[in-house]
Design an enzyme around this catalytic site. Sequence first.
Site: not given
Length: 183
Positions: A9, A11
């Site tokens: 991922d 953020d």
Amino acid sequence: MTNKLIILDRDGVINEDSDDYIKSPEEWRPLPGSAAAIARLNHAGYRVVVATNQSGLARGYFDGPTLEAIHRRMAAHLDSAGAHLDGIYVCPHGPDDGCDCRKPAAGLIDQIVADYGEVTGVPLVGDSLRDLQAGVARGCRPVLVLTGKGRRTLDKGFPPDLGPVTVYDSLARFVDQFLKDPS
């Protein structure tokens, strides 16, 4: 694991997360050690890709060219550490758009499968339950990092159908252990 691939991922894993969204290149701030961790994976022969929900596009908080500029800033930071990403897969939709690519749906993972092959057993490193659910839906190994929203995610607990989740303080800590024992 036959596919030397890692799915991250963005953020909360590579860079600081914000409840107000990362809306400009200036707001993109790397997490300590994340670029060096990606460099170590690259040097060990792993391809590293990102699967990221970016509903700020659908919400009008930023546009496509701004997202590209954010990713150029990220790429430049990674490059300065001797790291690179092999791909960035983005869901531009909002939570009510009904798309198949917004995590926890597995559409982004399906795009990665189309480009890189089977992902069964491939680590998917995220800081939220929806990251892990998207990966598990396609046989990825769920890895939670406690950066970003990770601590909040851990405190809420995991549904039983998620299976075993390994937890690390950060991407750097995961990579330290993973490169010692990738199984």
